[in-house]
Motif scaffolding. Structure first.
Motif, PDB file in Angstrom:
ATOM      1  N   LYS A  45      39.884  41.521  42.889  1.00 51.48           N
ATOM      2  CA  LYS A  45      39.215  40.338  42.342  1.00 51.48           C
ATOM      3  C   LYS A  45      38.399  40.698  41.103  1.00 51.48           C
ATOM      4  O   LYS A  45      38.391  39.963  40.119  1.00 51.48           O
ATOM      5  N   LYS A  46      37.715  41.826  41.155  1.00 59.17           N
ATOM      6  CA  LYS A  46      36.939  42.267  39.997  1.00 59.17           C
ATOM      7  C   LYS A  46      37.864  42.578  38.817  1.00 59.17           C
ATOM      8  O   LYS A  46      37.530  42.281  37.672  1.00 59.17           O
ATOM      9  N   GLN A  47      39.002  43.171  39.111  1.00 60.35           N
ATOM     10  CA  GLN A  47      39.929  43.500  38.036  1.00 60.35           C
ATOM     11  C   GLN A  47      40.488  42.226  37.399  1.00 60.35           C
ATOM     12  O   GLN A  47      40.606  42.135  36.183  1.00 60.35           O
ATOM     13  N   LYS A  48      40.816  41.239  38.220  1.00 63.29           N
ATOM     14  CA  LYS A  48      41.295  39.966  37.655  1.00 63.29           C
ATOM     15  C   LYS A  48      40.200  39.308  36.809  1.00 63.29           C
ATOM     16  O   LYS A  48      40.493  38.700  35.779  1.00 63.29           O
ATOM     17  N   LYS A  49      38.952  39.451  37.226  1.00 60.95           N
ATOM     18  CA  LYS A  49      37.846  38.903  36.448  1.00 60.95           C
ATOM     19  C   LYS A  49      37.746  39.631  35.095  1.00 60.95           C
ATOM     20  O   LYS A  49      37.490  39.002  34.071  1.00 60.95           O
TER      21      LYS A  49
END
Length: 185
Positions: A45-49
């Motif tokens: 999720k952090k990477q997609k952000k």
């Protein structure tokens, strides 16, 4: 932004001066596939952000979304993050290789094969020949971050593909143990 995100996830803080030390100390865990160290360190999720914060043009200079498929049963087609074939990124890597000989093979793989190279070889060489790469060089840090974020994306983008790959690895390990028992017994 990409290198800082990677370092924060891998090392727990952002400090360009310790990037190399953090990477080198993480090499044993990064080389151990069964431990899934990278996948546990970097949240999807952090990477997609992070992707949402990068401009589309910057993203497209580095990556594209490609179709991938399993050739073995069960056959499965899915999307995967891959190298974009953008000359700007190739030029960036080519410039890094001038002062970092270990990056030369990486650069050739990008240009000739069109994919990010097998990273175990590179990590082993970073560990064994530290004077052949300057991990304090911000460009090298960016390249390392891009590569590992690509690997993390490929491991997490499609959960079914990941499950099938893990199943294949378990089968392979069981078969190797059986063969080993036969050879020893």
């Amino acid at each position: 932004m990409i290198a800082d995100f990677f370092q924060m996830e891998l090392c727990g803080k952002v400090d360009k001066a310790i990037f190399g030390d953090c990477l080198v100390s993480s090499i044993p865990q990064l080389l151990d596939w069964e431990q899934n160290f990278l996948e546990n360190k970097i949240g999807w999720k952090k990477q997609k952000k992070l992707y949402s914060k990068i401009s589309d043009t910057t993203f497209q200079k580095i990556w594209s979304i490609c179709k991938a498929w399993r050739a073995i049963e069960p056959k499965y087609e899915y999307e995967e993050l891959c190298f974009s074939f953008n000359n700007t990124f190739i030029d960036f890597v080519n410039n890094l290789q001038k002062s970092n000989p270990l990056i030369e093979a990486y650069s050739r793989s990008l240009e000739n094969v069109g994919s990010f190279p097998f990273w175990r070889y590179f990590l082993n060489n970073v560990r064994d020949y530290p004077n052949k790469i300057d991990l304090k060089d911000r460009g090298v840090q960016i390249l390392v971050a891009i590569h590992f974020l690509t690997l993390n994306d490929q491991a997490k983008r499609d959960k079914k593909a990941m499950r099938l790959e893990k199943r294949d690895l378990r089968k392979m390990n069981r078969n190797a143990k059986r063969i080993n028992k036969k050879d020893c017994g």
